[in-house]
Design an enzyme around this catalytic site. Structure first.
Site, PDB file in Angstrom:
ATOM      1  N   CYS A  42      17.650  -1.296  -0.013  1.00  0.00           N
ATOM      2  CA  CYS A  42      16.997  -2.610   0.035  1.00  0.00           C
ATOM      3  C   CYS A  42      17.713  -3.631  -0.849  1.00  0.00           C
ATOM      4  O   CYS A  42      17.521  -4.833  -0.686  1.00  0.00           O
ATOM      5  CB  CYS A  42      15.536  -2.473  -0.386  1.00  0.00           C
ATOM      6  SG  CYS A  42      14.706  -1.135   0.497  1.00  0.00           S
ATOM      7  N   ASP A 284      12.793   6.514   8.920  1.00  0.00           N
ATOM      8  CA  ASP A 284      13.127   5.663  10.073  1.00  0.00           C
ATOM      9  C   ASP A 284      13.274   6.458  11.368  1.00  0.00           C
ATOM     10  O   ASP A 284      13.150   5.901  12.455  1.00  0.00           O
ATOM     11  CB  ASP A 284      14.458   4.939   9.818  1.00  0.00           C
ATOM     12  CG  ASP A 284      14.356   3.911   8.703  1.00  0.00           C
ATOM     13  OD1 ASP A 284      13.259   3.755   8.145  1.00  0.00           O
ATOM     14  OD2 ASP A 284      15.386   3.274   8.406  1.00  0.00           O
ATOM     15  N   TYR A 426      -9.305 -14.193 -11.633  1.00  0.00           N
ATOM     16  CA  TYR A 426      -9.018 -15.622 -11.625  1.00  0.00           C
ATOM     17  C   TYR A 426      -8.880 -16.210 -13.029  1.00  0.00           C
ATOM     18  O   TYR A 426      -9.726 -16.002 -13.896  1.00  0.00           O
ATOM     19  CB  TYR A 426     -10.114 -16.397 -10.868  1.00  0.00           C
ATOM     20  CG  TYR A 426     -10.117 -17.857 -11.251  1.00  0.00           C
ATOM     21  CD1 TYR A 426      -8.995 -18.653 -11.011  1.00  0.00           C
ATOM     22  CD2 TYR A 426     -11.209 -18.436 -11.907  1.00  0.00           C
ATOM     23  CE1 TYR A 426      -8.954 -19.984 -11.411  1.00  0.00           C
ATOM     24  CE2 TYR A 426     -11.180 -19.769 -12.299  1.00  0.00           C
ATOM     25  CZ  TYR A 426     -10.054 -20.536 -12.058  1.00  0.00           C
ATOM     26  OH  TYR A 426     -10.005 -21.842 -12.463  1.00  0.00           O
TER      27      TYR A 426
HETATM   28  P1  FAD Z   1      17.881   6.439   4.977  1.00  0.00           P
HETATM   29  O1  FAD Z   1      17.387   5.941   3.682  1.00  0.00           O
HETATM   30  O2  FAD Z   1      18.765   5.543   5.773  1.00  0.00           O
HETATM   31  O3  FAD Z   1      18.615   7.813   4.722  1.00  0.00           O
HETATM   32  C1  FAD Z   1      19.142   8.566   5.764  1.00  0.00           C
HETATM   33  C2  FAD Z   1      20.382   9.282   5.276  1.00  0.00           C
HETATM   34  O4  FAD Z   1      20.598  10.375   6.116  1.00  0.00           O
HETATM   35  C3  FAD Z   1      21.641   8.432   5.392  1.00  0.00           C
HETATM   36  O5  FAD Z   1      22.234   8.244   4.126  1.00  0.00           O
HETATM   37  C4  FAD Z   1      22.543   9.185   6.346  1.00  0.00           C
HETATM   38  O6  FAD Z   1      23.888   9.140   5.953  1.00  0.00           O
HETATM   39  C5  FAD Z   1      21.997  10.581   6.241  1.00  0.00           C
HETATM   40  N1  FAD Z   1      22.230  11.385   7.441  1.00  0.00           N
HETATM   41  C6  FAD Z   1      21.995  11.046   8.734  1.00  0.00           C
HETATM   42  N2  FAD Z   1      22.295  12.062   9.553  1.00  0.00           N
HETATM   43  C7  FAD Z   1      22.745  13.064   8.763  1.00  0.00           C
HETATM   44  C8  FAD Z   1      23.220  14.359   9.039  1.00  0.00           C
HETATM   45  N3  FAD Z   1      23.275  14.809  10.277  1.00  0.00           N
HETATM   46  N4  FAD Z   1      23.613  15.126   7.999  1.00  0.00           N
HETATM   47  C9  FAD Z   1      23.532  14.660   6.712  1.00  0.00           C
HETATM   48  N5  FAD Z   1      23.107  13.444   6.405  1.00  0.00           N
HETATM   49  C10 FAD Z   1      22.700  12.649   7.420  1.00  0.00           C
HETATM   50  N6  FAD Z   1      12.774  -1.303   3.629  1.00  0.00           N
HETATM   51  C11 FAD Z   1      11.776  -1.865   2.917  1.00  0.00           C
HETATM   52  O7  FAD Z   1      10.653  -1.358   2.928  1.00  0.00           O
HETATM   53  N7  FAD Z   1      11.977  -3.016   2.206  1.00  0.00           N
HETATM   54  C12 FAD Z   1      13.193  -3.609   2.147  1.00  0.00           C
HETATM   55  O8  FAD Z   1      13.360  -4.634   1.480  1.00  0.00           O
HETATM   56  C13 FAD Z   1      14.261  -3.041   2.865  1.00  0.00           C
HETATM   57  N8  FAD Z   1      15.481  -3.613   2.850  1.00  0.00           N
HETATM   58  C14 FAD Z   1      16.512  -3.013   3.522  1.00  0.00           C
HETATM   59  C15 FAD Z   1      17.766  -3.592   3.481  1.00  0.00           C
HETATM   60  C16 FAD Z   1      18.826  -3.009   4.163  1.00  0.00           C
HETATM   61  C17 FAD Z   1      20.158  -3.647   4.131  1.00  0.00           C
HETATM   62  C18 FAD Z   1      18.617  -1.802   4.876  1.00  0.00           C
HETATM   63  C19 FAD Z   1      19.750  -1.156   5.601  1.00  0.00           C
HETATM   64  C20 FAD Z   1      17.365  -1.223   4.931  1.00  0.00           C
HETATM   65  C21 FAD Z   1      16.302  -1.813   4.262  1.00  0.00           C
HETATM   66  N9  FAD Z   1      15.021  -1.275   4.295  1.00  0.00           N
HETATM   67  C22 FAD Z   1      14.001  -1.849   3.607  1.00  0.00           C
HETATM   68  C23 FAD Z   1      14.727  -0.082   5.120  1.00  0.00           C
HETATM   69  C24 FAD Z   1      14.719   1.161   4.299  1.00  0.00           C
HETATM   70  O9  FAD Z   1      15.898   1.237   3.560  1.00  0.00           O
HETATM   71  C25 FAD Z   1      14.580   2.352   5.225  1.00  0.00           C
HETATM   72  O10 FAD Z   1      13.381   2.242   5.913  1.00  0.00           O
HETATM   73  C26 FAD Z   1      14.602   3.659   4.469  1.00  0.00           C
HETATM   74  O11 FAD Z   1      15.791   3.804   3.769  1.00  0.00           O
HETATM   75  C27 FAD Z   1      14.429   4.835   5.444  1.00  0.00           C
HETATM   76  O12 FAD Z   1      14.597   6.042   4.802  1.00  0.00           O
HETATM   77  P2  FAD Z   1      15.204   7.270   5.578  1.00  0.00           P
HETATM   78  O13 FAD Z   1      15.235   8.395   4.608  1.00  0.00           O
HETATM   79  O14 FAD Z   1      14.526   7.445   6.848  1.00  0.00           O
HETATM   80  O15 FAD Z   1      16.684   6.831   5.938  1.00  0.00           O
END
Ligand code: FAD
Length: 816
Positions: A42, A284, A426
């Site tokens: 984020c 996600d 407040y």
């Molecule tokens: P991620 O945090 O993306 O982690 C998944 C990881 O799994 C990745 O690092 C990937 O490399 C790894 N992976 C994938 N497949 C494999 C595999 N086969 N083997 C090994 N590793 C693997 N959310 C908010 O609530 N507020 C915010 O302000 C916000 N800002 C954001 C800004 C940006 C630029 C981005 C990109 C996202 C933002 N988000 C925000 C969204 C938030 O970051 C995601 O919802 C959150 O990170 C999801 O978590 P996750 O574990 O599902 O995926």
């Protein structure tokens, strides 16, 4: 117990850490494909913008930290390439060496996240085109900006990541064009709330292209890219960021035969178990349940991912932990604004077939008399029984606090009637004795109890003007901000003395600037037996929503090759004049305008008044006010969130009433090139002579107002055929006579060019900029199957009554 976790960032790392806290003896292996674990996704846009200067602050923990603190075996650059469910193993590939190995599990947790969508369009792989998901992406974009110092960037997608990137690039001095395929940015909020964001983006000099998509990217000269849009318009840029949306990384799960659910996410139950009970999914990539509809949905946000990780760890270690679903509570910073929301918006409720009502209030974040008060718009959406379906807010400060309170109320099953009674903290620096959440509750409960009937901004232009009397209860000084067409002004202060002027045989729509005084008027009129309606959100909401949303066409075909041209609106210099100042900070609309009006009355012609205000709506109001009162806006900017406007007193314009008799109304029936040219020459001439011009486009004339590209809208077959057959926009208009298979039309265009006569498209643009009122006949649009989205920006869709009302103020009605 051996638990293997795929993905080492938001969801994966949360699960691992909680697991350790729940089971000291578990073997926990976390496999991450990338070079970093547990980084702050984020924060990525803010490091590009140098708001977060120190890159290391984004790296929350290292594998070594996890090993030392929690005895977790976190392996970076290890990608899981296969799940072998029968053997209960995963096949892992070491990214650098390519070596593969097997790792067994008792429980497997999938948190692979979602990848940015890259559309299969020409040029998306060119150097200078980027997506942003992780630290390496961020490093590449930041290095590009640091080294190449691009003058212009295109950001494709107006979701929260696109908006954050746009702001941060702008912060680095890059001129940003933001392209969004929908007619609004920030899809989670309703259009009129997004309209506030549009005005702010434009004020912040973002070039905003709404209702347009990316078509292709081509290499230009000297490292420049030519970004072509669906409308065939072109923007030159050195940097392009694609932030169109994300796609769940569910391929691994799919190939392992796990059930796939909503929009490609991995199907899960309330324990976040997939169709294989030994495999969990979260974040996600996982499907969740909407707490409002009970339907499957997806939500790519960090908070839910983290809470799901906790629930999974607890369930694995024997607790009956559940993740019950999501409301979709979110917040984003867009320059000086905070935009937040929770629950469903009105579009989603319509799609879900749930009946609802809504109220929109304008309130202050804290007591207006305490320094630094700023306004916020808060929309509350609820069922006919009072169940809260959602809320959205836009403002400067205290916005997310109100949304969080409402999200908590929704979690607790509270109704709008409970919001009336909430006891919230407040003191003047923090809130008012009636917090905006209470006020939204009062307003919603008033509506449900029948004390007031709300009308919403989108209903106004569809009203049958014969049936309604539109009553504007603002002060006369506020009228230069604009009025709803055909409205009669009787200020609230005089209403009771002029009650005989309000017809009893018509429905009465009452409005003021924000909806509060009109509510008082509505209550009085209702008790006097009138059939009365209140405009929710007042003229402020209406004018923002019906006004121009996109400023992109202003910059169309502009090729910029030097940084000097970035500042498009240089401040104007004042010739002379004494200087005065007005502090309108903390005052809600129309307070700042009224203060300015009073000061301008006192000073001499040529004197300069500097106004400071915190009501962000003042940025659009002051421009409109200065224009219609004959004063000169010298500059408009923000300093630490405070809006600073410099106005030079000019010669007062003649009262609108005096000028009315000279106005002209035109009915444009024809879509022919020559007749269109004649119509716009006359309209621009009327404006040049200081009078108002209104153009009412009906039947074939409507074609002149169509966008020159196809817009995806729902149509039946006949409407579609009409759409294909009729010319789109001014560029496709033909001569009424001597068209000669295109030769005559081409010749006249050539002659016009030679004589430096503007083409029809430029004439229309000039008319629009000069304030010619452009109206499209709703009835003809319905007959011809033309939808509002197909018309260019800045067009009012109106009924005949509106045209007749305009003609009442004119001394000539011209039929073309
Ligand atoms: P991620 O945090 O993306 O982690 C998944 C990881 O799994 C990745 O690092 C990937 O490399 C790894 N992976 C994938 N497949 C494999 C595999 N086969 N083997 C090994 N590793 C693997 N959310 C908010 O609530 N507020 C915010 O302000 C916000 N800002 C954001 C800004 C940006 C630029 C981005 C990109 C996202 C933002 N988000 C925000 C969204 C938030 O970051 C995601 O919802 C959150 O990170 C999801 O978590 P996750 O574990 O599902 O995926």
């Amino acid at each position: 117990m051996k638990v293997v976790i795929v993905g080492g960032v938001a969801g994966g790392a949360s699960t691992a850490a909680r697991l350790r806290r729940m089971d000291e003896s578990a073997e926990i292996i976390m496999l991450e494909r990338g070079p970093y674990i547990s980084f702050a996704n984020c924060g990525l846009p803010y490091h590009i913008g140098k708001v977060i200067e120190d890159r290391s602050k984004l790296l929350v923990v290292t594998p070594e930290d996890l090993k030392a603190m929690l005895n977790i075996d976190a392996r970076i650059k290890n990608e899981v390439v296969r799940i072998n469910r029968t053997e209960k193993t995963v096949t892992v590939r070491e990214v650098e060496s390519g070596r593969e190995y097997e790792e067994s599990y008792d429980k497997l947790v999938l948190s692979p996240g979602a990848g940015p969508i890259v559309p299969p369009l020409p040029g998306v792989d060119l150097p200078g085109v980027f997506t942003l998901r992780n630290i390496p992406d961020m490093d590449k974009i930041k290095a590009f900006v640091d080294q190449k110092k691009p003058a212009r960037a295109v950001v494709v997608g107006g979701g929260f990541i696109g908006l954050e990137i746009a702001e941060n690039l702008q912060h680095r001095g890059v001129q940003v064009t933001l392209i969004e395929m929908l007619n609004q940015v920030m899809a989670p909020v309703d259009y009129e709330m997004a309209a506030l964001v549009h005005q702010h983006l434009i004020f912040k000099r973002i070039r905003l292209a709404l209702g347009d998509g990316l078509k292709s990217i081509e290499e230009g000269e000297a490292g420049w890219l030519k970004v072509r849009l669906s409308s065939d318009r072109q923007v030159d840029a050195e940097l392009v960021i694609l932030s169109i949306g994300v796609r769940p990384e569910s391929m691994l799960a799919k190939e392992a035969g796990l059930e796939i659910g909503f929009r490609g996410t991995i199907a899960t139950n309330q324990h976040m178990q997939t169709s294989d009970p030994d495999i969990y999914a979260l974040g996600d990539a996982a499907q969740v349940t909407s707490r409002i509809t009970g339907e499957a949905t997806a939500l790519a946000l960090a908070g839910p991912a983290s809470r799901q990780g906790r629930a999974i760890a607890d369930h694995i270690t024997g607790r009956d932990a559940r993740f019950k679903g999501v409301w979709g509570t979110s917040v984003v910073k867009v320059f000086d604004l905070t935009v937040a929301g929770t629950g469903l918006n009105t579009r989603q409720l319509e799609q879900a077939g749930l009946p609802f009502n809504s109220v929109l209030i304008h309130a202050s974040n804290h007591a207006g008399y305490y320094p630094g008060a700023s306004p916020m718009a808060l929309k509350l959406i609820f069922s006919p029984e009072g169940k809260i379906y959602g809320a959205q807010a836009v403002g400067i400060e205290g916005v997310e606090k109100r949304i969080d309170v409402i999200a908590t109320a929704m979690y607790g099953g509270l109704s709008v009637y409970d919001l009336e009674e909430l006891e919230l903290a407040y003191a003047p620096p923090y809130s008012s004795s009636r917090d905006p959440v209470n006020i939204a509750g009062f307003s919603a409960a008033n509506t449900l109890r029948g004390d007031v009937t709300q009308m919403h901004w989108e209903e106004i232009n569809k009203l049958d003007r014969q049936e309604y009397f539109i009553l504007d209860v603002r002060l006369p000084e506020e009228l230069p901000l604009g009025m709803i067409d055909g409205a009669v002004n009787i200020p609230l202060q005089q209403m009771r003395h002029q009650i005989n002027e309000i017809p009893k045989d018509k429905k009465i729509l009452v409005y003021c600037q924000t909806g509060q005084r009109s509510y008082f008027a509505t209550r009085a009129l209702k008790q006097l037996g009138f059939d009365v309606y209140n405009l929710s959100g007042g003229y402020k909401t209406y004018s923002h929503a019906v006004g121009r949303q996109s400023n992109f066409d202003v910059f169309e075909n502009v090729t910029i090759s030097s940084r000097e041209e970035i500042l498009e609106v240089p401040p104007q210099s004042a010739i002379s004049g004494a200087e005065f100042s007005v502090d309108a900070c903390g005052l809600q609309c129309p307070g700042p305008i009224l203060k300015l009006y009073n000061k301008i009355k006192e000073v001499d012609e040529g004197d300069i008044v500097t106004v400071k205000a915190t009501d962000y709506g003042f940025t659009t109001d002051v421009e409109a006010w200065a224009q219609s009162t004959g004063n000169r806006l010298l500059s408009l900017d923000t300093e630490k969130g405070v809006i600073v406007a410099k106005i030079q007193k000019g010669t007062p314009k003649p009262q609108a009433a005096a000028a009315m008799g000279q106005d002209k109304t035109m009915v444009v029936f024809s879509g022919d090139l020559d007749k269109g040219i004649a119509a716009f020459i006359i309209a621009n001439g009327v404006i040049a002579s200081g009078h108002k011009a209104s153009m009412f486009f009906t039947f074939w004339g409507l074609n002149l107002l169509r966008k020159n590209h196809s817009v995806p809208v729902k149509k039946n077959l006949v409407e579609k055929m009409f759409g294909w057959m009729m010319p789109r926009g001014t560029q496709k208009a033909k001569l009424s006579q001597m068209h000669m298979a295109g030769m005559g039309t081409a010749m006249i265009k050539g002659i016009m060019k030679k004589h430096n006569v503007d083409n029809l498209t430029t004439m229309l643009e000039t008319a629009r900029e000069n304030g010619v009122r452009l109206m499209a006949c709703q009835m003809s649009m319905d007959l011809m199957g033309i939808k509002r989205e197909e018309l260019i920006d800045g067009i009012e869709t109106v009924g005949v009554a509106t045209m007749l009302a305009a003609s009442d103020d004119s001394n000539a009605v011209i039929f073309i």
